[in-house]
Structures are given as C-alpha cells and as structure tokens.
Design a protein around this motif. Structure first.
Motif, PDB file in Angstrom:
ATOM      1  N   LEU A  51       0.818  -1.216   0.000  1.00  0.00           N
ATOM      2  CA  LEU A  51       0.000   0.000   0.000  1.00  0.00           C
ATOM      3  C   LEU A  51       0.851   1.265   0.000  1.00  0.00           C
ATOM      4  O   LEU A  51       0.543   2.241  -0.696  1.00  0.00           O
ATOM      5  CB  LEU A  51      -0.931  -0.001   1.210  1.00  0.00           C
ATOM      6  N   ALA A  52       1.933   1.248   0.762  1.00  0.00           N
ATOM      7  CA  ALA A  52       2.780   2.440   0.835  1.00  0.00           C
ATOM      8  C   ALA A  52       3.421   2.735  -0.513  1.00  0.00           C
ATOM      9  O   ALA A  52       3.478   3.884  -0.958  1.00  0.00           O
ATOM     10  CB  ALA A  52       3.841   2.260   1.909  1.00  0.00           C
ATOM     11  N   ALA A  53       3.909   1.696  -1.183  1.00  0.00           N
ATOM     12  CA  ALA A  53       4.627   1.884  -2.438  1.00  0.00           C
ATOM     13  C   ALA A  53       3.704   2.223  -3.609  1.00  0.00           C
ATOM     14  O   ALA A  53       4.144   2.809  -4.601  1.00  0.00           O
ATOM     15  CB  ALA A  53       5.439   0.639  -2.773  1.00  0.00           C
ATOM     16  N   THR A  54       2.435   1.834  -3.495  1.00  0.00           N
ATOM     17  CA  THR A  54       1.504   2.052  -4.608  1.00  0.00           C
ATOM     18  C   THR A  54       0.460   3.121  -4.291  1.00  0.00           C
ATOM     19  O   THR A  54      -0.517   3.270  -5.028  1.00  0.00           O
ATOM     20  CB  THR A  54       0.799   0.741  -4.989  1.00  0.00           C
ATOM     21  N   ALA A  55       0.669   3.872  -3.207  1.00  0.00           N
ATOM     22  CA  ALA A  55      -0.305   4.897  -2.826  1.00  0.00           C
ATOM     23  C   ALA A  55      -0.516   5.928  -3.924  1.00  0.00           C
ATOM     24  O   ALA A  55      -1.607   6.476  -4.097  1.00  0.00           O
ATOM     25  CB  ALA A  55       0.130   5.587  -1.535  1.00  0.00           C
ATOM     26  N   GLY A  56       0.547   6.184  -4.692  1.00  0.00           N
ATOM     27  CA  GLY A  56       0.439   7.161  -5.767  1.00  0.00           C
ATOM     28  C   GLY A  56      -0.567   6.783  -6.827  1.00  0.00           C
ATOM     29  O   GLY A  56      -1.149   7.650  -7.501  1.00  0.00           O
ATOM     30  N   THR A  57      -0.816   5.485  -6.970  1.00  0.00           N
ATOM     31  CA  THR A  57      -1.808   5.024  -7.948  1.00  0.00           C
ATOM     32  C   THR A  57      -3.206   5.427  -7.535  1.00  0.00           C
ATOM     33  O   THR A  57      -4.051   5.771  -8.375  1.00  0.00           O
ATOM     34  CB  THR A  57      -1.722   3.493  -8.085  1.00  0.00           C
ATOM     35  N   LEU A  58      -3.469   5.394  -6.232  1.00  0.00           N
ATOM     36  CA  LEU A  58      -4.804   5.706  -5.730  1.00  0.00           C
ATOM     37  C   LEU A  58      -5.026   7.194  -5.533  1.00  0.00           C
ATOM     38  O   LEU A  58      -6.160   7.671  -5.641  1.00  0.00           O
ATOM     39  CB  LEU A  58      -5.032   4.990  -4.389  1.00  0.00           C
ATOM     40  N   ALA A  59      -3.956   7.932  -5.259  1.00  0.00           N
ATOM     41  CA  ALA A  59      -4.099   9.336  -4.868  1.00  0.00           C
ATOM     42  C   ALA A  59      -4.929  10.177  -5.839  1.00  0.00           C
ATOM     43  O   ALA A  59      -5.815  10.927  -5.406  1.00  0.00           O
ATOM     44  CB  ALA A  59      -2.718   9.957  -4.669  1.00  0.00           C
ATOM     45  N   PRO A  60      -4.713  10.083  -7.167  1.00  0.00           N
ATOM     46  CA  PRO A  60      -5.468  10.962  -8.073  1.00  0.00           C
ATOM     47  C   PRO A  60      -6.976  10.742  -8.037  1.00  0.00           C
ATOM     48  O   PRO A  60      -7.739  11.696  -8.241  1.00  0.00           O
ATOM     49  CB  PRO A  60      -4.889  10.618  -9.453  1.00  0.00           C
ATOM     50  N   VAL A  61      -7.416   9.504  -7.775  1.00  0.00           N
ATOM     51  CA  VAL A  61      -8.861   9.255  -7.794  1.00  0.00           C
ATOM     52  C   VAL A  61      -9.489   9.447  -6.417  1.00  0.00           C
ATOM     53  O   VAL A  61     -10.706   9.326  -6.280  1.00  0.00           O
ATOM     54  CB  VAL A  61      -9.186   7.841  -8.333  1.00  0.00           C
ATOM     55  N   LEU A  62      -8.673   9.746  -5.405  1.00  0.00           N
ATOM     56  CA  LEU A  62      -9.226  10.007  -4.083  1.00  0.00           C
ATOM     57  C   LEU A  62      -9.621  11.469  -3.917  1.00  0.00           C
ATOM     58  O   LEU A  62     -10.269  11.829  -2.936  1.00  0.00           O
ATOM     59  CB  LEU A  62      -8.212   9.616  -3.000  1.00  0.00           C
ATOM     60  N   VAL A  63      -9.224  12.277  -4.882  1.00  0.00           N
ATOM     61  CA  VAL A  63      -9.630  13.678  -4.848  1.00  0.00           C
ATOM     62  C   VAL A  63     -11.131  13.755  -5.080  1.00  0.00           C
ATOM     63  O   VAL A  63     -11.672  13.104  -5.976  1.00  0.00           O
ATOM     64  CB  VAL A  63      -8.890  14.483  -5.940  1.00  0.00           C
ATOM     65  N   GLU A  64     -11.817  14.532  -4.254  1.00  0.00           N
ATOM     66  CA  GLU A  64     -13.264  14.646  -4.404  1.00  0.00           C
ATOM     67  C   GLU A  64     -13.604  15.186  -5.790  1.00  0.00           C
ATOM     68  O   GLU A  64     -12.977  16.108  -6.284  1.00  0.00           O
ATOM     69  CB  GLU A  64     -13.845  15.563  -3.324  1.00  0.00           C
ATOM     70  N   ASP A  65     -14.606  14.562  -6.424  1.00  0.00           N
ATOM     71  CA  ASP A  65     -15.029  14.943  -7.774  1.00  0.00           C
ATOM     72  C   ASP A  65     -13.915  14.744  -8.799  1.00  0.00           C
ATOM     73  O   ASP A  65     -13.741  15.560  -9.718  1.00  0.00           O
ATOM     74  CB  ASP A  65     -15.518  16.394  -7.820  1.00  0.00           C
ATOM     75  N   ALA A  66     -13.146  13.661  -8.652  1.00  0.00           N
ATOM     76  CA  ALA A  66     -12.103  13.348  -9.624  1.00  0.00           C
ATOM     77  C   ALA A  66     -12.729  13.221 -11.014  1.00  0.00           C
ATOM     78  O   ALA A  66     -13.761  12.589 -11.184  1.00  0.00           O
ATOM     79  CB  ALA A  66     -11.398  12.054  -9.253  1.00  0.00           C
ATOM     80  N   LYS A  67     -12.093  13.840 -11.998  1.00  0.00           N
ATOM     81  CA  LYS A  67     -12.642  13.874 -13.349  1.00  0.00           C
ATOM     82  C   LYS A  67     -12.143  12.700 -14.189  1.00  0.00           C
ATOM     83  O   LYS A  67     -11.507  11.785 -13.701  1.00  0.00           O
ATOM     84  CB  LYS A  67     -12.280  15.206 -14.010  1.00  0.00           C
ATOM     85  N   ALA A  68     -12.443  12.784 -15.489  1.00  0.00           N
ATOM     86  CA  ALA A  68     -12.183  11.659 -16.377  1.00  0.00           C
ATOM     87  C   ALA A  68     -10.699  11.326 -16.490  1.00  0.00           C
ATOM     88  O   ALA A  68     -10.330  10.148 -16.551  1.00  0.00           O
ATOM     89  CB  ALA A  68     -12.755  11.952 -17.765  1.00  0.00           C
ATOM     90  N   ALA A  69      -9.831  12.344 -16.544  1.00  0.00           N
ATOM     91  CA  ALA A  69      -8.408  12.074 -16.766  1.00  0.00           C
ATOM     92  C   ALA A  69      -7.787  11.200 -15.674  1.00  0.00           C
ATOM     93  O   ALA A  69      -7.181  10.164 -15.977  1.00  0.00           O
ATOM     94  CB  ALA A  69      -7.634  13.381 -16.925  1.00  0.00           C
ATOM     95  N   PRO A  70      -7.909  11.554 -14.379  1.00  0.00           N
ATOM     96  CA  PRO A  70      -7.310  10.684 -13.368  1.00  0.00           C
ATOM     97  C   PRO A  70      -7.985   9.319 -13.284  1.00  0.00           C
ATOM     98  O   PRO A  70      -7.320   8.327 -12.994  1.00  0.00           O
ATOM     99  CB  PRO A  70      -7.499  11.476 -12.065  1.00  0.00           C
ATOM    100  N   ARG A  71      -9.278   9.280 -13.540  1.00  0.00           N
ATOM    101  CA  ARG A  71      -9.959   7.976 -13.525  1.00  0.00           C
ATOM    102  C   ARG A  71      -9.478   7.091 -14.678  1.00  0.00           C
ATOM    103  O   ARG A  71      -9.331   5.874 -14.528  1.00  0.00           O
ATOM    104  CB  ARG A  71     -11.471   8.172 -13.592  1.00  0.00           C
ATOM    105  N   THR A  72      -9.218   7.713 -15.821  1.00  0.00           N
ATOM    106  CA  THR A  72      -8.714   6.951 -16.962  1.00  0.00           C
ATOM    107  C   THR A  72      -7.316   6.420 -16.692  1.00  0.00           C
ATOM    108  O   THR A  72      -6.996   5.268 -17.021  1.00  0.00           O
ATOM    109  CB  THR A  72      -8.708   7.829 -18.226  1.00  0.00           C
ATOM    110  N   GLU A  73      -6.472   7.226 -16.067  1.00  0.00           N
ATOM    111  CA  GLU A  73      -5.134   6.762 -15.718  1.00  0.00           C
ATOM    112  C   GLU A  73      -5.187   5.633 -14.698  1.00  0.00           C
ATOM    113  O   GLU A  73      -4.417   4.671 -14.783  1.00  0.00           O
ATOM    114  CB  GLU A  73      -4.294   7.928 -15.180  1.00  0.00           C
ATOM    115  N   PHE A  74      -6.111   5.754 -13.740  1.00  0.00           N
ATOM    116  CA  PHE A  74      -6.290   4.680 -12.757  1.00  0.00           C
ATOM    117  C   PHE A  74      -6.741   3.402 -13.452  1.00  0.00           C
ATOM    118  O   PHE A  74      -6.249   2.309 -13.148  1.00  0.00           O
ATOM    119  CB  PHE A  74      -7.312   5.114 -11.707  1.00  0.00           C
ATOM    120  N   LEU A  75      -7.679   3.518 -14.396  1.00  0.00           N
ATOM    121  CA  LEU A  75      -8.155   2.357 -15.142  1.00  0.00           C
ATOM    122  C   LEU A  75      -6.998   1.672 -15.868  1.00  0.00           C
ATOM    123  O   LEU A  75      -6.867   0.438 -15.831  1.00  0.00           O
ATOM    124  CB  LEU A  75      -9.225   2.797 -16.143  1.00  0.00           C
TER     125      LEU A  75
END
Length: 273
Positions: free
Chosen positions: A68-92
C-alpha cells in the motif's frame, strides 16, 4: 535469465523456481513486482529448457499482497473529491496493467505450481489463483482481504476463484475478508494438498513439477491451452468489468479511512460514503 529486483529465478531439471523477494516486508507487491512479473514469465515461456514452474515466497511468507505504501500514488489521483475523467482513466490503465501482470502467469504455456507458506493475502491470492496447482504448508493462511481496505478485488481472485473453490466459498471469503487456515483451504479446494512445513511443501512442488516435466512438453502445453480455453474468455470479460467499475466507484470516504486505519493500526470507521 535476466536479473530482477522482485524475484529470483533458478532453473534445474527442466523446472524453474520463481521466488518472490520483496523488497517490501512479507514479499509485498510494489512497482517492481508488477513491472517484472510478466517479463519473468515471458522469458520462462520462451525457454525450451523449462517445462514446469514452481512459484513461492522467500522468508516465512508467500506474500502480504499489495504494498500500500509503495503504490499509494496510484490511488491518490482518484481520491480527490469529484475526480474527473483524466485521473480515472489513468487509474483504469494502471489497474489493467496490474491485471495483465498476473494474467501473464495464467497464460504461461508451462504449468505453474504455487508453493505457499505463511500469509497469502490479497494480491498474493490473486497470484496463486492464476497458477495451475496450489500446494500449502500447514502454517499457511489465506485472505481475500480487499473488503477490509474498502476495495473491490480487481486483479483476478473474483474471476478465477469460482472455478477453483465454488461460488459459495468465494462469496464468503470476499464479503467477510476473513482469514482461513491451510486445512480450510484444502477442504474448499483452494489447495490440492497440505504438507508439514515450508521445506516439505517446496519439495512436493518440485517433485510434482519434475513429474510434469517428464511428460511430452508439447502435449502438456496443449492440455493447458485446451483447459484455459474453457475459462479465459469469461475471466477476461470479468477483469475488464471490475476495472471499469473500480475506476467509476472505488473512490469513497471509506477508502482513505481504511488505508489510514492500516497504517495507524486501529479499527476503521466506515460510513458508506
């Protein structure tokens, strides 16, 4: 063979042993693991001297799962409230890349035997679900842990385990995120057999791998190809669905609460928001 940061690979008697070595505690799965896993199995698949593979963990445990510590950066962009299409697409894209890493093990034309000792949690369970055969030592413990950290498991357990342990057992493990011991794992069919200790299970895995390697290699590979054809289309569809579902619905207030609770070693307070 190449040199790896998250694995060691040894080949003898037509059998390759792939050992998880971390660098995270308990062979936790960090960026090196996800990047190297498909490369390791591509090399083994292309090596005519390899007819079967044993995969195991270094130290006392198979794997604590996702680092979890090493991969937290993967989750961070989509944890922002009202995350838009770009970070969700990168997460996908990232989820699908991790899925493809484990699928590389499943698609290896050489049979893969998992030898499990100690903890096998979350991503570790995803990994052994992609193996052809699973053996365990008596001290092995298994957990489909994702629900406890507010995540829908998305790397393959929900897609591959129904054919291994059945729907009822899978739903129990997924909904409760409970731990089970080796004896229960054997009863539900998660592992084929339980052995006294780590040394014994590894020896048994190698004995089975040598037995497989003694058969005509193209026939063995043909058997695996035919067996995979029964399930691989449904698994691929399921992986695409869960990655899309998580990109849309995984972000919640419960997710950062769950992660914080893990690092603070306290009980989480989930609110379903």
């Amino acid at each position: 063979m190449s040199e790896w940061k998250a694995f060691t690979v040894e080949i003898a008697d037509n059998v390759a042993q792939v050992t998880l070595i971390g660098p995270g505690k308990g062979n936790a799965m960090g960026p090196d693991f996800w990047r190297e896993l498909p490369e390791v199995f591509a090399e083994l698949d292309a090596d005519p001297q390899v007819r079967a593979v044993v995969i195991t963990g270094s130290g006392k445990h198979f794997s604590f799962g996702l680092d979890l510590a090493a991969t937290a950066g993967t989750l961070a962009p989509v944890l922002v409230e009202d995350a838009k299409a770009a970070p969700r697409t990168e997460f996908l894209k990232e989820v699908r890349r991790m899925q493809a890493s484990v699928t590389a093990l499943a698609e290896c034309t050489k049979p893969v035997i998992a030898a499990v000792s100690g903890w096998c949690i979350g991503g570790g369970l995803d990994l052994i679900a992609a193996a052809d055969i699973r053996l365990a030592s008596a001290d092995a413990k298994f957990s489909l842990r994702e629900a406890k950290v507010a995540i829908v498991a998305d790397i393959g357990s929900l897609q591959r385990l129904p054919g291994i342990i059945g729907e009822g057992n899978l739903r129990e493990l997924a909904f409760t995120a409970k731990d089970i011991d080796a004896a229960r794992a054997e009863r539900m069919g998660l592992v084929n057999e339980v052995f006294a200790d780590q040394e014994a299970v590894l020896a048994a895995a190698h004995a089975m791998a040598r037995e497989i390697a003694g058969n005509p290699p193209l026939v063995v590979q043909g058997i695996k190809d035919v067996l995979e054809q029964r399930t691989s289309p449904a698994i691929a569809d399921g992986l695409r669905y869960v990655s899309t579902w998580n990109a849309a619905f995984l972000p919640s207030k419960d997710l950062p609460e769950a992660i914080a609770a893990v690092f603070e070693k306290r009980a989480p307070q989930f609110k379903g928001e």
